[in-house]
Design an enzyme around this catalytic site. Sequence first.
Site, PDB file in Angstrom:
ATOM      1  N   THR A  27       6.989  -5.965   1.123  1.00 17.32           N
ATOM      2  CA  THR A  27       7.710  -4.918   0.412  1.00 17.32           C
ATOM      3  C   THR A  27       6.836  -3.677   0.352  1.00 17.32           C
ATOM      4  O   THR A  27       5.661  -3.704   0.697  1.00 17.32           O
ATOM      5  CB  THR A  27       8.062  -5.348  -1.025  1.00 17.32           C
ATOM      6  OG1 THR A  27       6.838  -5.635  -1.725  1.00 17.32           O
ATOM      7  CG2 THR A  27       8.944  -6.576  -1.048  1.00 17.32           C
ATOM      8  N   ALA A  60       2.529  -7.354  -1.875  1.00 13.60           N
ATOM      9  CA  ALA A  60       2.803  -6.382  -2.931  1.00 13.60           C
ATOM     10  C   ALA A  60       1.833  -5.218  -2.771  1.00 13.60           C
ATOM     11  O   ALA A  60       0.615  -5.418  -2.760  1.00 13.60           O
ATOM     12  CB  ALA A  60       2.645  -7.028  -4.300  1.00 13.60           C
ATOM     13  N   VAL A  86      -2.127  -8.887  -1.578  1.00  9.00           N
ATOM     14  CA  VAL A  86      -2.274  -7.487  -1.974  1.00  9.00           C
ATOM     15  C   VAL A  86      -2.269  -6.598  -0.727  1.00  9.00           C
ATOM     16  O   VAL A  86      -3.107  -6.751   0.162  1.00  9.00           O
ATOM     17  CB  VAL A  86      -3.561  -7.266  -2.788  1.00  9.00           C
ATOM     18  CG1 VAL A  86      -3.678  -5.802  -3.202  1.00  9.00           C
ATOM     19  CG2 VAL A  86      -3.578  -8.170  -4.027  1.00  9.00           C
ATOM     20  N   LYS A  87      -1.323  -5.686  -0.703  1.00 10.65           N
ATOM     21  CA  LYS A  87      -1.134  -4.811   0.456  1.00 10.65           C
ATOM     22  C   LYS A  87      -1.884  -3.502   0.214  1.00 10.65           C
ATOM     23  O   LYS A  87      -1.646  -2.806  -0.772  1.00 10.65           O
ATOM     24  CB  LYS A  87       0.366  -4.550   0.629  1.00 10.65           C
ATOM     25  CG  LYS A  87       0.787  -4.017   1.982  1.00 10.65           C
ATOM     26  CD  LYS A  87       2.312  -3.983   2.022  1.00 10.65           C
ATOM     27  CE  LYS A  87       2.846  -3.494   3.343  1.00 10.65           C
ATOM     28  NZ  LYS A  87       4.326  -3.408   3.313  1.00 10.65           N
ATOM     29  N   ILE A  88      -2.793  -3.166   1.134  1.00  9.23           N
ATOM     30  CA  ILE A  88      -3.730  -2.061   0.954  1.00  9.23           C
ATOM     31  C   ILE A  88      -3.697  -1.139   2.162  1.00  9.23           C
ATOM     32  O   ILE A  88      -3.717  -1.613   3.307  1.00  9.23           O
ATOM     33  CB  ILE A  88      -5.164  -2.616   0.753  1.00  9.23           C
ATOM     34  CG1 ILE A  88      -5.212  -3.507  -0.497  1.00  9.23           C
ATOM     35  CG2 ILE A  88      -6.179  -1.488   0.648  1.00  9.23           C
ATOM     36  CD1 ILE A  88      -6.521  -4.230  -0.683  1.00  9.23           C
TER      37      ILE A  88
END
Length: 221
Positions: A27, A60, A86-88
Site C-alpha cells: 500500500t 506499510a 516497513v516501506k521506506i
Amino acid sequence: MKFFIDTANLSEIEEAYDMGVLDGVTTNPSLMAKEGITGEENVRNHYKAICDLVDDKVSAEVIATDYDAIIREGKELAKIDDKIVVKIPMIRDGIKAIKYFHSEGIRTNCTLVFSAGQAILAAKAGASYLSPFIGRLDDISYDGLELIQQIVHIYGNFGFETEVLAASVRHSMHLVKCAEIGADVVTCPLKVITGLLKHPLTDSGLAQFLSDHNKAAGKLT
C-alpha cells in the site's frame, strides 16, 4: 513467484486471498487516500484490518524523510502487527534506516527504486524487499523489465538475500515477463492478476463444450 496485491481496498484483498494466489499486500498514501482513509489513527486501523485478512507481508509506508522520523514512524508501524513490512523510500536517510531496522529484525521494503545502483545500496543495507517501478520507467521510455533483469542478475552474482519485488506493474504481460526473468515478487492491481485468467481460446472452448453438453442432454431427454 509471490503475488502481492497493490491496493488498500479490503474487498479486492479478500477476493485475491480467496482465489488462493495472494502472498502479501503493498500500500501507499495514494492508495489509502483513494479508499477515503485519512488521519493517522484511521490509516493504522486500516493497516490492521488488512493484516487480519492475509497470512503475512503487508507493506506499510512511512511518510517521514529524515532518519530519526523514519525510525520513529517505522517502529510505530511495525507495532501494528507482526505481518507489517516497513516501506521506506530510496533516499540516503532511508538506506540508513533500512540498516537499523535490519539489525532490529524488522522487515523493510525499499521503494521508489529506478536504477541498479540504488538496488545494490538497498541490498547492502539489508532490505528485505526491493521495489523497482516498471511502469514509471516505461513512461519515460526506459525499459523497466530490463532493469528487473539486471537487478536479478546482480543479486544472483553476490547472493544478496533481498527479494526483487517488481512494482508499478501495469498489465498481465508485465507480470508474466517478471516471472520469466526471475523476479521474486510482483505487486499489482487485482485486475492484472485476474487478467491471467483470460484467453479467447479458453472462452471459445468452454462455450463449445457447454453447447455440446446442452445438445447431448437434449437428445437424452
